[in-house]
Design a protein around this motif. Structure first.
Motif, PDB file in Angstrom:
ATOM      1  N   VAL A 168       0.826  -1.313   0.088  1.00 57.90           N
ATOM      2  CA  VAL A 168       0.059  -0.104   0.028  1.00 57.90           C
ATOM      3  C   VAL A 168       0.992   1.345  -0.090  1.00 57.90           C
ATOM      4  O   VAL A 168       0.547   2.273  -1.023  1.00 57.90           O
ATOM      5  N   TRP A 256      -2.434   3.838   3.906  1.00 58.99           N
ATOM      6  CA  TRP A 256      -2.188   2.582   4.747  1.00 58.99           C
ATOM      7  C   TRP A 256      -3.279   2.415   5.785  1.00 58.99           C
ATOM      8  O   TRP A 256      -3.930   1.193   5.984  1.00 58.99           O
ATOM      9  N   CYS A 262      -6.310  -2.758   6.962  1.00 60.39           N
ATOM     10  CA  CYS A 262      -4.951  -2.353   7.648  1.00 60.39           C
ATOM     11  C   CYS A 262      -4.898  -3.136   8.990  1.00 60.39           C
ATOM     12  O   CYS A 262      -5.865  -3.404   9.637  1.00 60.39           O
TER      13      CYS A 262
END
Length: 305
Positions: A168, A256, A262
């Motif tokens: 990411v 992120w 996440c």
């Protein structure tokens, strides 16, 4: 057999680490002029004088054998210490005119290094986040990833899913993630060393002259080198802080943190000169003012290149 030195005569090393060109020794080792029977050395020749004026050109092993281990080793230590003092003095005199620029540069870096303390301590209150960031930098080249899955076809034609990792954001600034921030101490030590030389040319010459009297030229030259090395390290650390807390890095952290997969319950924000992190379990969110870090680094003095 050559002429052997008298065991009761004092010996003085005139020069060590003498190298004889391969062309002058027909590609072979050079002979010890005490043994003479065979060639023994290439690059470690030592020119020794005894108290009667005889000169001997020998290798290091033969020197210990013919002059005695204790006598030769003591003289060799004396010779190397003298050479280090001489080299140290020459080194310092060549750099004496650069010291004012170096001091000015070190003082600026010291101030900038001190500005890294609060951001470092504030960030490390978010221990869970720092642990994840450190792992990304140390093991994944800075990439923060999230777990995902994809469909694959097995050899028998059946379809299944397998786990994947989606990259990411890539973060930079390894120094910020270390448990101890050494930049302030290293910068202060470098300034302290360089300021010992005084503020005028006369004071600098006096410092060098005093070191010569005390046989501390080598020590002073080593301290100077240590200070310059520390300044290189401090600059790299300060730059790491500028990069880590920079808008581009935090933009990646935000992306992120906002990703639905996440792995950490974290909120990251970046607005102007303010950066915030809030991780599940923290008493309060980290609020970091990065304005002092964003000051441009000074140009390195030419003598540091």
């Amino acid at each position: 057999m050559g002429i052997k030195p008298h065991p009761e005569r004092n010996v003085t090393i005139i020069k060590d680490e003498i190298e004889v060109s391969a062309k002058k020794r027909d590609g072979h080792n050079a002979p010890c002029n005490i043994c003479l029977t065979r060639n023994k050395w290439r690059q470690e020749g030592i020119l020794v004088a005894d108290s009667e004026g005889w000169l001997f050109l020998v290798g290091s092993d033969c020197a210990k054998k013919h002059f005695g281990d204790a006598v030769f080793n003591k003289e060799h230590r004396r010779y190397r210490a003298d050479e280090e003092e001489k080299t140290g003095g020459e080194f310092l005199l060549k750099r004496i005119d650069h010291i004012p620029d170096l001091v000015a540069y070190a003082q600026i870096l010291q101030r900038m290094a001190s500005e890294t303390s609060n951001p470092h301590s504030s960030l490390h209150k978010a221990r869970k986040a720092v642990s994840v960031f450190r792992k990304a930098v140390d093991k994944d080249d800075g990439w923060l990833s999230v777990e995902g899955e994809r469909s694959v076809i097995l050899p028998d034609g059946r379809e299944t899913t397998e786990g994947t990792f989606e990259k990411v954001a890539r973060i930079r600034g390894r120094s910020v993630l270390k448990g101890k921030n050494v930049a302030p101490d290293k910068a202060s030590e470098a300034v302290e060393i360089l300021e010992r030389f005084g503020s005028t040319e006369d004071e600098r010459l006096d410092v060098i002259a005093k070191a010569e009297e005390q046989r501390k030229l080598a020590e002073l030259a080593t301290a100077y080198r240590h200070a310059v090395k520390a300044l290189h390290e401090v600059r790299e650390i300060v730059q790491d802080f500028r990069v880590f807390f920079g808008p581009e890095n935090f933009k990646g952290l935000e992306a992120w943190a906002e990703h639905r997969k996440c792995p950490l319950d974290i909120i990251v924000t970046s607005s102007g000169n303010e950066r915030t992190l809030e991780v599940d379990g923290m008493r309060r969110r980290c609020v970091i003012n990065v304005k002092p870090l964003m000051e441009e680094l000074p140009d390195k003095p030419a003598c540091m290149d």
